[in-house]
Design a protein around this motif. Structure first.
Motif, short mmCIF file in Angstrom:
data_model
loop_
_atom_site.label_atom_id
_atom_site.label_comp_id
_atom_site.label_asym_id
_atom_site.label_seq_id
_atom_site.Cartn_x
_atom_site.Cartn_y
_atom_site.Cartn_z
N THR A 48 130.25 100.92 8.21
CA THR A 48 129.98 101.82 9.33
C THR A 48 130.38 101.23 10.67
O THR A 48 130.97 101.92 11.51
N ALA A 49 130.07 99.96 10.91
CA ALA A 49 130.41 99.35 12.19
C ALA A 49 131.91 99.36 12.43
O ALA A 49 132.38 99.64 13.54
N GLU A 50 132.69 99.08 11.38
CA GLU A 50 134.14 99.11 11.52
C GLU A 50 134.64 100.53 11.80
O GLU A 50 135.58 100.72 12.57
N ILE A 52 132.97 102.90 13.39
CA ILE A 52 132.60 103.25 14.77
C ILE A 52 133.52 102.55 15.76
O ILE A 52 133.89 103.12 16.79
N ASP A 58 125.21 104.35 18.19
CA ASP A 58 124.33 103.36 17.58
C ASP A 58 123.92 103.84 16.20
O ASP A 58 123.93 105.04 15.91
N TRP A 59 123.54 102.89 15.34
CA TRP A 59 123.21 103.26 13.97
C TRP A 59 122.20 102.30 13.35
O TRP A 59 122.03 101.18 13.83
N LYS A 61 121.11 100.52 9.77
CA LYS A 61 121.66 100.14 8.46
C LYS A 61 120.58 100.13 7.39
O LYS A 61 119.56 99.45 7.52
#
Length: 391
Positions: A48-50, A52, A58-59, A61
């Motif tokens: 997910t970070a990659e 975004i 923001d997320w 995990k």
């Protein structure tokens, strides 16, 4: 309503990146168009970070699911937490319930099914009854029992009020919309195709006038056909004239089998590997061809970037990719050829990629602004009007 959050987005995870990529795209669009809105994404997807990248989203995990695919049928196995798949579903259900209870979102968007993977959303439906719950559905669902079951319809009718459809009826026709309306008892709102890459493009990634790469290849997750495909792909690229330019292969290089895959290409100086990430947008935009798998996310990527592409199919039992790729092959110049990853030959790969380099993915009238349309729809449900929208 005592709410600390405007929109909470839940992304189904476990195998590919399509569900979370759509969810990221909508989250990025909400933050871009409505910068004062509070938005959170919750998912177990490790990438997910990659996805975004530098986007302002923001997320939270969750521990990741992991899925194996055998003979086109997926089954859950232990993920990186080393917790049994069924138990992990129960634990994540409590996590999600606590998040919803703590933040009391005005709007909750769930991707794919109203019950969530392993029914992990059911506990969260018991809290924050004031939350407006919305179900997001991809353009072509396929034969997915968890979407079309009576159980999913019952869950929807008890807790949800709206459906966002991430498709274009002028491309796929109205049959899917009518099926969804009949099953869930609500007429879906047609948003158009959702593209995370389009949203990342607003952060500064743009294509240059000169296409610098011969092609980009995306292998978002390894399946049973990957071990068969990659040696053939290495032979095919070895047979493409180096003067046409360099090739870049994007895949998850952290996987145990990645080193063996890369070794197939060790003698090809014009082929490089890269980890899945925001750089993919730049490279795809600057490529003259692409080879992708036929998931919703990848198909949307090449249409947005107008790159003539070879599409591979994994032969999943739900038939979604086959149906969707067949529709787009008739409607979009970005989809040039479609093959099974198990059956495609070296010659078919080589010749099709050469043809893509010479082809042009001309303009076409497919709605590709689904992330922005979905964002406007969700913002309205959260009580924000387009007067507050940053166009």
């Amino acid at each position: 309503m005592n709410s600390s959050l405007d929109v909470l987005i839940y992304a189904h995870d476990g195998r590919g990146l399509g569900h979370v990529s759509r969810s990221v795209g909508i989250g990025l669009a909400l933050r871009r168009l409505y910068p004062r809105l509070s938005v959170l994404l919750v998912s177990g997807c490790a990438n997910t970070a990659e996805l975004i990248g530098d986007g302002a989203l923001d997320w939270i995990k969750l521990p990741s699911y992991r899925t194996n695919v055998i003979a086109g049928k997926s089954s859950g196995v232990m993920g990186n937490s080393n917790i049994d798949d069924k138990l992990l579903g129960e634990l994540r259900a409590r996590n999600i319930r606590d998040i919803v209870d703590a933040y009391r979102p005005k709007v909750f968007l769930a991707d794919h099914t109203p019950q969530g993977k392993h029914k992990e959303l059911l506990l969260s439906h018991e809290v924050s009854p004031e939350t407006v719950r919305v179900l997001g559905i991809r353009a072509v669902v396929g034969d997915v029992g968890k979407v079309w079951s009576e159980f999913s319809a019952d869950v929807f009718s008890g807790t949800y009020s709206n459906i966002l459809w991430y498709g274009d009826s002028s491309v796929a026709g109205s049959a899917e919309l009518e099926h969804l309306a009949a099953h869930y008892g609500v007429v879906p709102h047609e948003a158009g195709y959702v593209s995370r890459l389009s949203e990342l493009g607003y952060s500064g990634a743009r294509s240059s006038a000169e296409k610098s790469l011969a092609g980009v290849i995306s292998i978002p997750w390894s399946g049973e056909g990957t071990a068969v495909l990659m040696p053939k792909l290495a032979q095919a690229l070895g047979g493409v004239d180096k003067s046409l330019g360099n090739w870049k292969i994007y895949m998850d290089l952290s996987k145990p089998d990645a080193e063996e895959v890369v070794h197939n290409f060790s003698s090809l100086e014009h082929v490089a590997f890269a980890q899945v990430g925001p750089q993919f947008l730049h490279d795809l935009s600057n490529a003259r061809s692409a080879l992708i798998y036929g998931g919703y996310n990848s198909l949307t990527d090449v249409m947005v970037c107008k790159v003539p592409s070879v599409v591979l199919l994994r032969g999943m039992k739900d038939g979604e990719q086959e149906e969707h790729a067949a529709i787009l092959e008739r409607k979009s110049a970005a989809v040039q050829n479609v093959f099974s990853d198990l059956d495609v030959t070296v010659e078919e790969l080589r010749d099709s990629l050469r043809n893509c380099i010479d082809a042009e993915a001309s303009e076409f009238s497919i709605k590709l602004d689904g992330a922005a349309e979905a964002a406007r729809y969700l913002a309205a449900l959260a009580g924000v009007s387009d007067v507050d929208c940053r166009f």
